[in-house]
Design a protein around this motif. Sequence first.
Motif, PDB file in Angstrom:
ATOM      1  N   GLU A  79       0.856  -1.188   0.000  1.00 18.44           N
ATOM      2  CA  GLU A  79       0.000   0.000   0.000  1.00 18.44           C
ATOM      3  C   GLU A  79       0.889   1.234   0.000  1.00 18.44           C
ATOM      4  O   GLU A  79       1.850   1.316   0.761  1.00 18.44           O
ATOM      5  CB  GLU A  79      -0.908   0.017   1.230  1.00 18.44           C
ATOM      6  N   ILE A  80       0.575   2.201  -0.861  1.00 18.26           N
ATOM      7  CA  ILE A  80       1.305   3.461  -0.896  1.00 18.26           C
ATOM      8  C   ILE A  80       0.306   4.609  -0.802  1.00 18.26           C
ATOM      9  O   ILE A  80      -0.686   4.639  -1.529  1.00 18.26           O
ATOM     10  CB  ILE A  80       2.147   3.601  -2.177  1.00 18.26           C
ATOM     11  N   THR A  81       0.588   5.538   0.107  1.00 14.94           N
ATOM     12  CA  THR A  81      -0.207   6.762   0.227  1.00 14.94           C
ATOM     13  C   THR A  81       0.579   7.901  -0.397  1.00 14.94           C
ATOM     14  O   THR A  81       1.693   8.210   0.033  1.00 14.94           O
ATOM     15  CB  THR A  81      -0.515   7.088   1.697  1.00 14.94           C
ATOM     16  N   LEU A  82       0.024   8.512  -1.430  1.00 16.35           N
ATOM     17  CA  LEU A  82       0.647   9.647  -2.109  1.00 16.35           C
ATOM     18  C   LEU A  82       0.382  10.898  -1.307  1.00 16.35           C
ATOM     19  O   LEU A  82      -0.765  11.187  -0.937  1.00 16.35           O
ATOM     20  CB  LEU A  82       0.086   9.787  -3.524  1.00 16.35           C
ATOM     21  N   LEU A  83       1.440  11.668  -1.036  1.00 15.25           N
ATOM     22  CA  LEU A  83       1.336  12.803  -0.135  1.00 15.25           C
ATOM     23  C   LEU A  83       1.551  14.130  -0.847  1.00 15.25           C
ATOM     24  O   LEU A  83       2.327  14.226  -1.795  1.00 15.25           O
ATOM     25  CB  LEU A  83       2.369  12.686   0.985  1.00 15.25           C
ATOM     26  N   GLY A  84       0.880  15.151  -0.342  1.00 19.06           N
ATOM     27  CA  GLY A  84       1.096  16.513  -0.796  1.00 19.06           C
ATOM     28  C   GLY A  84       0.260  17.460   0.041  1.00 19.06           C
ATOM     29  O   GLY A  84      -0.773  17.066   0.586  1.00 19.06           O
ATOM     30  N   GLN A  85       0.712  18.696   0.166  1.00 17.50           N
ATOM     31  CA  GLN A  85      -0.122  19.681   0.862  1.00 17.50           C
ATOM     32  C   GLN A  85      -1.447  19.865   0.121  1.00 17.50           C
ATOM     33  O   GLN A  85      -2.494  20.016   0.733  1.00 17.50           O
ATOM     34  CB  GLN A  85       0.600  21.032   0.966  1.00 17.50           C
ATOM     35  N   ASN A  86      -1.384  19.862  -1.198  1.00 16.08           N
ATOM     36  CA  ASN A  86      -2.574  19.828  -2.061  1.00 16.08           C
ATOM     37  C   ASN A  86      -2.320  18.759  -3.112  1.00 16.08           C
ATOM     38  O   ASN A  86      -2.052  19.047  -4.273  1.00 16.08           O
ATOM     39  CB  ASN A  86      -2.816  21.183  -2.736  1.00 16.08           C
ATOM     40  N   VAL A  87      -2.411  17.505  -2.688  1.00 17.08           N
ATOM     41  CA  VAL A  87      -1.943  16.403  -3.532  1.00 17.08           C
ATOM     42  C   VAL A  87      -2.708  16.320  -4.842  1.00 17.08           C
ATOM     43  O   VAL A  87      -2.160  15.947  -5.884  1.00 17.08           O
ATOM     44  CB  VAL A  87      -1.999  15.077  -2.746  1.00 17.08           C
ATOM     45  N   ASN A  88      -3.992  16.686  -4.830  1.00 21.06           N
ATOM     46  CA  ASN A  88      -4.752  16.576  -6.085  1.00 21.06           C
ATOM     47  C   ASN A  88      -4.534  17.778  -6.999  1.00 21.06           C
ATOM     48  O   ASN A  88      -5.124  17.862  -8.076  1.00 21.06           O
ATOM     49  CB  ASN A  88      -6.243  16.325  -5.835  1.00 21.06           C
ATOM     50  N   ALA A  89      -3.644  18.702  -6.586  1.00 27.76           N
ATOM     51  CA  ALA A  89      -3.182  19.759  -7.496  1.00 27.76           C
ATOM     52  C   ALA A  89      -1.945  19.302  -8.262  1.00 27.76           C
ATOM     53  O   ALA A  89      -1.360  20.098  -9.008  1.00 27.76           O
ATOM     54  CB  ALA A  89      -2.869  21.031  -6.706  1.00 27.76           C
ATOM     55  N   TYR A  90      -1.574  18.040  -8.101  1.00 24.24           N
ATOM     56  CA  TYR A  90      -0.381  17.511  -8.766  1.00 24.24           C
ATOM     57  C   TYR A  90      -0.437  17.771 -10.273  1.00 24.24           C
ATOM     58  O   TYR A  90      -1.460  17.529 -10.930  1.00 24.24           O
ATOM     59  CB  TYR A  90      -0.264  16.006  -8.508  1.00 24.24           C
ATOM     60  N   HIS A  91       0.693  18.249 -10.831  1.00 25.76           N
ATOM     61  CA  HIS A  91       0.778  18.486 -12.283  1.00 25.76           C
ATOM     62  C   HIS A  91       2.233  18.289 -12.728  1.00 25.76           C
ATOM     63  O   HIS A  91       2.825  19.139 -13.381  1.00 25.76           O
ATOM     64  CB  HIS A  91       0.284  19.891 -12.653  1.00 25.76           C
ATOM     65  N   GLY A  92       2.773  17.121 -12.403  1.00 24.06           N
ATOM     66  CA  GLY A  92       4.170  16.845 -12.714  1.00 24.06           C
ATOM     67  C   GLY A  92       4.372  16.383 -14.147  1.00 24.06           C
ATOM     68  O   GLY A  92       3.440  15.920 -14.821  1.00 24.06           O
ATOM     69  N   GLY A  93       5.602  16.515 -14.619  1.00 23.65           N
ATOM     70  CA  GLY A  93       5.939  16.073 -15.961  1.00 23.65           C
ATOM     71  C   GLY A  93       5.748  14.577 -16.115  1.00 23.65           C
ATOM     72  O   GLY A  93       6.241  13.794 -15.308  1.00 23.65           O
ATOM     73  N   GLY A  94       5.016  14.161 -17.147  1.00 21.12           N
ATOM     74  CA  GLY A  94       4.710  12.760 -17.357  1.00 21.12           C
ATOM     75  C   GLY A  94       5.701  12.043 -18.244  1.00 21.12           C
ATOM     76  O   GLY A  94       6.622  12.653 -18.803  1.00 21.12           O
ATOM     77  N   LEU A  95       5.517  10.749 -18.402  1.00 18.07           N
ATOM     78  CA  LEU A  95       6.413   9.941 -19.219  1.00 18.07           C
ATOM     79  C   LEU A  95       6.293  10.276 -20.706  1.00 18.07           C
ATOM     80  O   LEU A  95       7.191   9.966 -21.488  1.00 18.07           O
ATOM     81  CB  LEU A  95       6.114   8.452 -19.009  1.00 18.07           C
ATOM     82  N   ASP A  96       5.179  10.907 -21.078  1.00 21.08           N
ATOM     83  CA  ASP A  96       4.955  11.257 -22.480  1.00 21.08           C
ATOM     84  C   ASP A  96       5.371  12.692 -22.794  1.00 21.08           C
ATOM     85  O   ASP A  96       5.096  13.195 -23.883  1.00 21.08           O
ATOM     86  CB  ASP A  96       3.481  11.061 -22.846  1.00 21.08           C
ATOM     87  N   GLY A  97       6.020  13.363 -21.839  1.00 17.12           N
ATOM     88  CA  GLY A  97       6.465  14.733 -22.063  1.00 17.12           C
ATOM     89  C   GLY A  97       5.415  15.781 -21.756  1.00 17.12           C
ATOM     90  O   GLY A  97       5.699  16.978 -21.834  1.00 17.12           O
ATOM     91  N   LYS A  98       4.212  15.354 -21.404  1.00  8.81           N
ATOM     92  CA  LYS A  98       3.140  16.286 -21.039  1.00  8.81           C
ATOM     93  C   LYS A  98       2.944  16.278 -19.527  1.00  8.81           C
ATOM     94  O   LYS A  98       3.321  15.313 -18.847  1.00  8.81           O
ATOM     95  CB  LYS A  98       1.837  15.887 -21.735  1.00  8.81           C
ATOM     96  N   ASP A  99       2.353  17.340 -18.995  1.00  8.69           N
ATOM     97  CA  ASP A  99       2.035  17.361 -17.573  1.00  8.69           C
ATOM     98  C   ASP A  99       0.939  16.346 -17.274  1.00  8.69           C
ATOM     99  O   ASP A  99      -0.066  16.277 -17.998  1.00  8.69           O
ATOM    100  CB  ASP A  99       1.578  18.760 -17.142  1.00  8.69           C
ATOM    101  N   TRP A 100       1.150  15.590 -16.211  1.00  7.05           N
ATOM    102  CA  TRP A 100       0.156  14.611 -15.778  1.00  7.05           C
ATOM    103  C   TRP A 100      -0.616  15.152 -14.583  1.00  7.05           C
ATOM    104  O   TRP A 100      -0.063  15.846 -13.723  1.00  7.05           O
ATOM    105  CB  TRP A 100       0.838  13.310 -15.360  1.00  7.05           C
ATOM    106  N   SER A 101      -1.886  14.808 -14.511  1.00  5.54           N
ATOM    107  CA  SER A 101      -2.695  15.075 -13.331  1.00  5.54           C
ATOM    108  C   SER A 101      -2.467  13.950 -12.327  1.00  5.54           C
ATOM    109  O   SER A 101      -1.832  12.927 -12.628  1.00  5.54           O
ATOM    110  CB  SER A 101      -4.178  15.135 -13.712  1.00  5.54           C
ATOM    111  N   LEU A 102      -3.018  14.109 -11.127  1.00  5.28           N
ATOM    112  CA  LEU A 102      -2.913  13.044 -10.130  1.00  5.28           C
ATOM    113  C   LEU A 102      -3.600  11.782 -10.634  1.00  5.28           C
ATOM    114  O   LEU A 102      -3.117  10.669 -10.415  1.00  5.28           O
ATOM    115  CB  LEU A 102      -3.524  13.491  -8.805  1.00  5.28           C
ATOM    116  N   ALA A 103      -4.724  11.944 -11.318  1.00  3.42           N
ATOM    117  CA  ALA A 103      -5.437  10.776 -11.848  1.00  3.42           C
ATOM    118  C   ALA A 103      -4.557   9.989 -12.807  1.00  3.42           C
ATOM    119  O   ALA A 103      -4.460   8.756 -12.719  1.00  3.42           O
ATOM    120  CB  ALA A 103      -6.721  11.225 -12.544  1.00  3.42           C
TER     121      ALA A 103
END
Length: 462
Positions: free
Chosen positions: A204-228
Motif C-alpha cells: 500500500e502506498i499513500t501519495l502525499l502533498g499539501q494539495n496532492v490533487n493539485a499535482y501536475h508533474g511532468g509525465g512519461l509522455d512529455g506532457k504534464d500529468w494530473s494526479l489521476a
Amino acid sequence: MRFVLLSKKLYIKTYGCQMNVYDSTRMADVMAPLGYSLVDDAESADMVILNTCHIREKAEEKVYSDLGRLKKTRRAKEAAGGTMLIAVGGCVGQAEGEEITRRAPYVDMVFGPQSYHNLPDMVARTLRDNTKVIDLDFAPQPKFDSLPEQSLSQGASAFLSVQEGCDKFCTFCVVPYTRGAEYSRAAADIIKEARKLVAQGAVEITLLGQNVNAYHGGGLDGKDWSLARLIYALAEIDGLKRIRYSTSHPRDMGDDLITAHGEVKALMPMLHLPVQSGSDSVLARMNRKHKADLYLGIVDKLRTVRPDIVFSSDFIVGFPGETDLEFAATCKFIETVGFAQAYTFKYSPRPGTPAATVESQVPETLKTERLIQLQGLIQRQQLGYNRTSIGKTMPVLFDRDGKFEHQLIGKSPYMQSVHVHDASAYAGRIVDVEMTGAYQNSLSGVIAGQDTSKFSSPRKRG
C-alpha cells in the motif's frame, strides 16, 4: 588506505502530518552514508532531530519544551564523556529561524522542510567550525534531485511525497509560508520510488502533498500529468495492491480523478477531503475559494462512480467572526454528508496569517462549547458507520502490532483500524477478516474461516 565510518545513533522525533513522517524517513536515508542508524530514544543518540509541525496549537512552545528536556539529556551525556548534536527541522524551523538558536542556544542546526537534503553538509560545518548552522532554503526541486534512493523499508504501508507547497493562501494557514509554492515531482521519479518501495515490501502506498490533487508533474509522455493520470500508471506496478492520497482540496477535485475512483481497483474507497466549514460566509473569510455546494456536488459524483466510498474531513470551529447561524450551517453540512471520520479543531491564530489580525476573535469558552458539540456529532456518525461493518468480511492490511501478544492491527479499505487476535502469521499481508465488533475508533474481527475455539487468552506485550 581504507576509511571506516564510525557507527553513530540518530533519533528523530516527528510531529504532525504524514508529510513529516515521510520527510523523517528521508532524513534517515540522507544521514545513513555518514554512519548514522536510527534508534528509538534520545538518551542513546549521538544526534537528535526534531522534525516539527506548525499546524497544531502552541506548536512552537511544544518544541521549546522538548528542547529543554534535550538540553538536560545532552548535559548528562557530555558529563559521561559523550556528545550530542541537536537539530530542529520542519515547519517550525522554517518559521522561527534564528529565533530558535536565540531561545535555545544549545541547538546546533535549524533547517526547513525544503533543505534537509543538505544535512550532511550542515553536520560537517557544525563539527568542523563549531558553529550554528541555519539553512532555510526554499527550493523543493534541488531537495528531491539530491535525495538518495530509499534505503530504509517503510514496511507494508508506505508514504510517498509527490507534491509539496501550497498556492491557496487560506487565511488561517501557515503552509504557504513554511512549505513554499506548489511543486510537483516528475512522474518518472515517483514511479521509480514506488517500485523501490514495493520491492522493499510495501503493498500500500499513500501519495502525499499539501494539495496532492493539485499535482501536475511532468509525465512519461512529455506532457504534464494530473494526479489521476499518475494513479493509473502506479496501479500498473506489480505487487502494489492499494493506493491512497492525502491531503486534497475541493477546488482540485477534477472529473478525471473522480472517474479514477470508479475505474482503478487499487484506489481505496476512502477520501480525506478537508472542507473546514459548512458555512459559505465562513469559507469566504477563510479564502477557501469554494462553497459548500461544490463539496456536496463532489460527494454526489464520487458516490455515483463508487457507491461504497466514504469520506473524512477537517473542521475548524470558532473561526474569527463565526456566528451561531454559521456554526449551525456546519453541523447541518456534516449531517448531510455523513462522515466515516473527521478531524476537528478550535481555531487558534497563527502569527503572520491574515486571520490572526482580525479583531472579531471568538471567545475561547464558546469555541470549546462548539468543539464539544461538533465532536459529538462526528463521533455518532463514526460509530454508526463502524457498526454497519459488523458481519461483513473485508480485506485487511496488517501493518503493525497490537498491544496484546499475537495481536495485529490493520486497515480496512475504508481506513478503519481493525485488531485481530491470533493473527501474528499474517503481518504485512492483506487477509480477509470477518468483523465481529465495532467501537468508536476501531473494529475487531477474526480471520475468515479461522477456528476461534482454539484462541488463547490475550496477554499484553512486554
